[in-house]
Motif scaffolding. Structure first.
Motif, PDB file in Angstrom:
ATOM      1  N   SER A  98       0.823  -1.213   0.000  1.00 10.77           N
ATOM      2  CA  SER A  98       0.000   0.000   0.000  1.00 10.77           C
ATOM      3  C   SER A  98       0.854   1.260   0.000  1.00 10.77           C
ATOM      4  O   SER A  98       0.558   2.224  -0.716  1.00 10.77           O
ATOM      5  N   ILE A  99       1.907   1.252   0.795  1.00 15.75           N
ATOM      6  CA  ILE A  99       2.817   2.402   0.829  1.00 15.75           C
ATOM      7  C   ILE A  99       3.478   2.603  -0.533  1.00 15.75           C
ATOM      8  O   ILE A  99       3.638   3.729  -1.016  1.00 15.75           O
ATOM      9  N   PHE A 100       3.864   1.515  -1.178  1.00 18.47           N
ATOM     10  CA  PHE A 100       4.493   1.598  -2.497  1.00 18.47           C
ATOM     11  C   PHE A 100       3.528   2.208  -3.515  1.00 18.47           C
ATOM     12  O   PHE A 100       3.893   3.111  -4.275  1.00 18.47           O
ATOM     13  N   ILE A 101       2.287   1.731  -3.521  1.00 15.01           N
ATOM     14  CA  ILE A 101       1.284   2.248  -4.458  1.00 15.01           C
ATOM     15  C   ILE A 101       0.996   3.716  -4.174  1.00 15.01           C
ATOM     16  O   ILE A 101       0.901   4.544  -5.094  1.00 15.01           O
ATOM     17  N   ALA A 102       0.866   4.061  -2.897  1.00  8.70           N
ATOM     18  CA  ALA A 102       0.565   5.448  -2.534  1.00  8.70           C
ATOM     19  C   ALA A 102       1.669   6.402  -2.969  1.00  8.70           C
ATOM     20  O   ALA A 102       1.405   7.551  -3.341  1.00  8.70           O
ATOM     21  N   GLY A 103       2.915   5.934  -2.940  1.00 14.96           N
ATOM     22  CA  GLY A 103       4.029   6.799  -3.289  1.00 14.96           C
ATOM     23  C   GLY A 103       4.159   7.092  -4.772  1.00 14.96           C
ATOM     24  O   GLY A 103       4.819   8.067  -5.161  1.00 14.96           O
ATOM     25  N   LEU A 104       3.536   6.284  -5.608  1.00 11.69           N
ATOM     26  CA  LEU A 104       3.650   6.472  -7.055  1.00 11.69           C
ATOM     27  C   LEU A 104       3.076   7.814  -7.516  1.00 11.69           C
ATOM     28  O   LEU A 104       3.627   8.479  -8.386  1.00 11.69           O
ATOM     29  N   GLY A 105       1.955   8.193  -6.929  1.00 14.19           N
ATOM     30  CA  GLY A 105       1.263   9.403  -7.377  1.00 14.19           C
ATOM     31  C   GLY A 105       2.081  10.666  -7.256  1.00 14.19           C
ATOM     32  O   GLY A 105       1.948  11.581  -8.080  1.00 14.19           O
ATOM     33  N   SER A 106       2.936  10.751  -6.241  1.00 12.16           N
ATOM     34  CA  SER A 106       3.740  11.957  -6.073  1.00 12.16           C
ATOM     35  C   SER A 106       4.752  12.117  -7.202  1.00 12.16           C
ATOM     36  O   SER A 106       5.130  13.241  -7.556  1.00 12.16           O
ATOM     37  N   GLY A 107       5.174  10.996  -7.786  1.00 11.98           N
ATOM     38  CA  GLY A 107       6.104  11.072  -8.906  1.00 11.98           C
ATOM     39  C   GLY A 107       5.433  11.408 -10.224  1.00 11.98           C
ATOM     40  O   GLY A 107       6.096  11.854 -11.170  1.00 11.98           O
ATOM     41  N   TRP A 108       4.134  11.203 -10.302  1.00  9.55           N
ATOM     42  CA  TRP A 108       3.386  11.478 -11.536  1.00  9.55           C
ATOM     43  C   TRP A 108       2.672  12.825 -11.513  1.00  9.55           C
ATOM     44  O   TRP A 108       2.570  13.496 -12.542  1.00  9.55           O
ATOM     45  N   SER A 109       2.147  13.232 -10.351  1.00  7.64           N
ATOM     46  CA  SER A 109       1.250  14.389 -10.306  1.00  7.64           C
ATOM     47  C   SER A 109       1.938  15.708 -10.636  1.00  7.64           C
ATOM     48  O   SER A 109       1.412  16.509 -11.420  1.00  7.64           O
ATOM     49  N   SER A 110       3.090  15.955 -10.062  1.00  5.78           N
ATOM     50  CA  SER A 110       3.757  17.245 -10.290  1.00  5.78           C
ATOM     51  C   SER A 110       4.178  17.445 -11.749  1.00  5.78           C
ATOM     52  O   SER A 110       3.894  18.495 -12.345  1.00  5.78           O
ATOM     53  N   PRO A 111       4.833  16.450 -12.402  1.00  7.30           N
ATOM     54  CA  PRO A 111       5.164  16.627 -13.822  1.00  7.30           C
ATOM     55  C   PRO A 111       3.918  16.766 -14.702  1.00  7.30           C
ATOM     56  O   PRO A 111       3.919  17.536 -15.668  1.00  7.30           O
ATOM     57  N   ALA A 112       2.864  16.028 -14.365  1.00 14.03           N
ATOM     58  CA  ALA A 112       1.637  16.108 -15.163  1.00 14.03           C
ATOM     59  C   ALA A 112       1.030  17.496 -15.073  1.00 14.03           C
ATOM     60  O   ALA A 112       0.592  18.073 -16.087  1.00 14.03           O
ATOM     61  N   PHE A 113       1.019  18.081 -13.875  1.00 18.14           N
ATOM     62  CA  PHE A 113       0.439  19.415 -13.735  1.00 18.14           C
ATOM     63  C   PHE A 113       1.335  20.490 -14.327  1.00 18.14           C
ATOM     64  O   PHE A 113       0.849  21.548 -14.747  1.00 18.14           O
ATOM     65  N   SER A 114       2.626  20.247 -14.366  1.00 14.16           N
ATOM     66  CA  SER A 114       3.505  21.190 -15.060  1.00 14.16           C
ATOM     67  C   SER A 114       3.129  21.271 -16.532  1.00 14.16           C
ATOM     68  O   SER A 114       3.122  22.356 -17.134  1.00 14.16           O
ATOM     69  N   LYS A 115       2.783  20.123 -17.100  1.00  9.35           N
ATOM     70  CA  LYS A 115       2.350  20.095 -18.500  1.00  9.35           C
ATOM     71  C   LYS A 115       0.985  20.766 -18.671  1.00  9.35           C
ATOM     72  O   LYS A 115       0.746  21.477 -19.659  1.00  9.35           O
ATOM     73  N   VAL A 116       0.081  20.543 -17.719  1.00 12.96           N
ATOM     74  CA  VAL A 116      -1.233  21.184 -17.766  1.00 12.96           C
ATOM     75  C   VAL A 116      -1.083  22.699 -17.736  1.00 12.96           C
ATOM     76  O   VAL A 116      -1.712  23.422 -18.516  1.00 12.96           O
ATOM     77  N   VAL A 117      -0.236  23.188 -16.837  1.00 16.13           N
ATOM     78  CA  VAL A 117       0.004  24.631 -16.732  1.00 16.13           C
ATOM     79  C   VAL A 117       0.624  25.163 -18.016  1.00 16.13           C
ATOM     80  O   VAL A 117       0.244  26.224 -18.520  1.00 16.13           O
ATOM     81  N   ASP A 118       1.572  24.420 -18.565  1.00 16.19           N
ATOM     82  CA  ASP A 118       2.246  24.850 -19.787  1.00 16.19           C
ATOM     83  C   ASP A 118       1.266  24.982 -20.949  1.00 16.19           C
ATOM     84  O   ASP A 118       1.387  25.882 -21.783  1.00 16.19           O
ATOM     85  N   ARG A 119       0.284  24.082 -21.003  1.00 15.54           N
ATOM     86  CA  ARG A 119      -0.681  24.090 -22.108  1.00 15.54           C
ATOM     87  C   ARG A 119      -1.812  25.087 -21.895  1.00 15.54           C
ATOM     88  O   ARG A 119      -2.368  25.606 -22.870  1.00 15.54           O
ATOM     89  N   SER A 120      -2.173  25.338 -20.639  1.00 15.38           N
ATOM     90  CA  SER A 120      -3.416  26.052 -20.353  1.00 15.38           C
ATOM     91  C   SER A 120      -3.242  27.489 -19.891  1.00 15.38           C
ATOM     92  O   SER A 120      -4.179  28.275 -19.994  1.00 15.38           O
ATOM     93  N   PHE A 121      -2.065  27.845 -19.348  1.00 12.55           N
ATOM     94  CA  PHE A 121      -1.883  29.167 -18.774  1.00 12.55           C
ATOM     95  C   PHE A 121      -1.154  30.095 -19.740  1.00 12.55           C
ATOM     96  O   PHE A 121      -0.287  29.650 -20.503  1.00 12.55           O
ATOM     97  N   PRO A 122      -1.476  31.394 -19.708  1.00  7.97           N
ATOM     98  CA  PRO A 122      -0.685  32.364 -20.463  1.00  7.97           C
ATOM     99  C   PRO A 122       0.757  32.357 -19.975  1.00  7.97           C
ATOM    100  O   PRO A 122       1.035  32.002 -18.828  1.00  7.97           O
TER     101      PRO A 122
END
Length: 208
Positions: A98-122
């Motif tokens: 469970s700890i291993f699975i829970a830790g995966l999201g922190s490695g994915w969420s920040s880079p994914a949102f950086s891309k969202v910001v890059d595409r969506s924000f002025p």
């Protein structure tokens, strides 16, 4: 801008503060409940950092292949499953998984949102957007800290509560993050139904 910053900040809070860092706050009580030795507790705590590193390494390839929306959904799903697993863990093995699975999201969420910001924000708002979203860790710790202080003995209920917050955050992000595949559709067609959100979330399971 706020439409994406608020759910993005919540997602970072869920993945970093709840799914990763909060475990250390509850560890003494979890160890007592599950009769963990010091070496077992240390190893389990390390698993979250290992999974974070693995997810971070493969995040760019995942984003390029599946897009930031699906990777964000995958990050949220890992938090929900991991936190729920921690709450229901009956032994050392299940807790470690469970700890291993829970830790995966922190490695994915920040880079994914950086891309969202890059595409969506002025251009002049991108740095500000990233700063606000990544401050989610602080907000998450502000929430999880007092919970750990006053309800540490009820750690299972605390992690069930965290899992519920993670689920709400996952649905929220699924509703607001732009999907390039539907960018040409009318605004009415782009509004996701609950059925479509759930379908997209479970489709992300194919990436696990």
């Amino acid at each position: 801008m706020f439409k994406l910053i608020a759910p993005g900040t919540a997602m970072i809070a869920v993945n970093y503060a709840f799914a990763r860092f909060s475990f250390g706050l509850f560890l003494p009580y979890i160890s007592n409940s599950l009769n963990l030795s010091e070496s077992q507790a240390g190893l389990i705590g390390t698993l979250g950092y290992i999974s974070y590193s693995i997810a971070l390494i493969c995040s760019n390839s995942f984003i390029d292949k599946y897009g930031p929306l699906k990777v964000t959904q995958l990050a949220g799903l890992s938090a929900v499953v991991g936190l729920l697993g921690i709450a229901l863990s009956a032994n050392y093995l299940l807790l470690g998984i469970s700890i291993f699975i829970a830790g995966l999201g922190s490695g994915w969420s920040s880079p994914a949102f950086s891309k969202v910001v890059d595409r969506s924000f002025p251009k002049d708002q991108k740095d500000q957007g990233n700063s606000w979203i990544n401050s989610g860790t602080t907000f998450g710790i502000i929430i999880s800290g007092p919970i750990a202080l006053f309800f540490a003995e009820y750690w299972r209920k605390a992690f069930l509560f965290f899992a519920l917050l993670a689920l709400v955050t996952l649905i929220w992000n699924s509703m607001v993050i732009p999907n390039p595949d539907t960018s040409q559709e009318s605004s009415e067609k782009r509004i996701p139904t609950l059925k479509k959100i759930i379908k997209n979330v479970f489709r992300s399971l194919q990436l696990l």
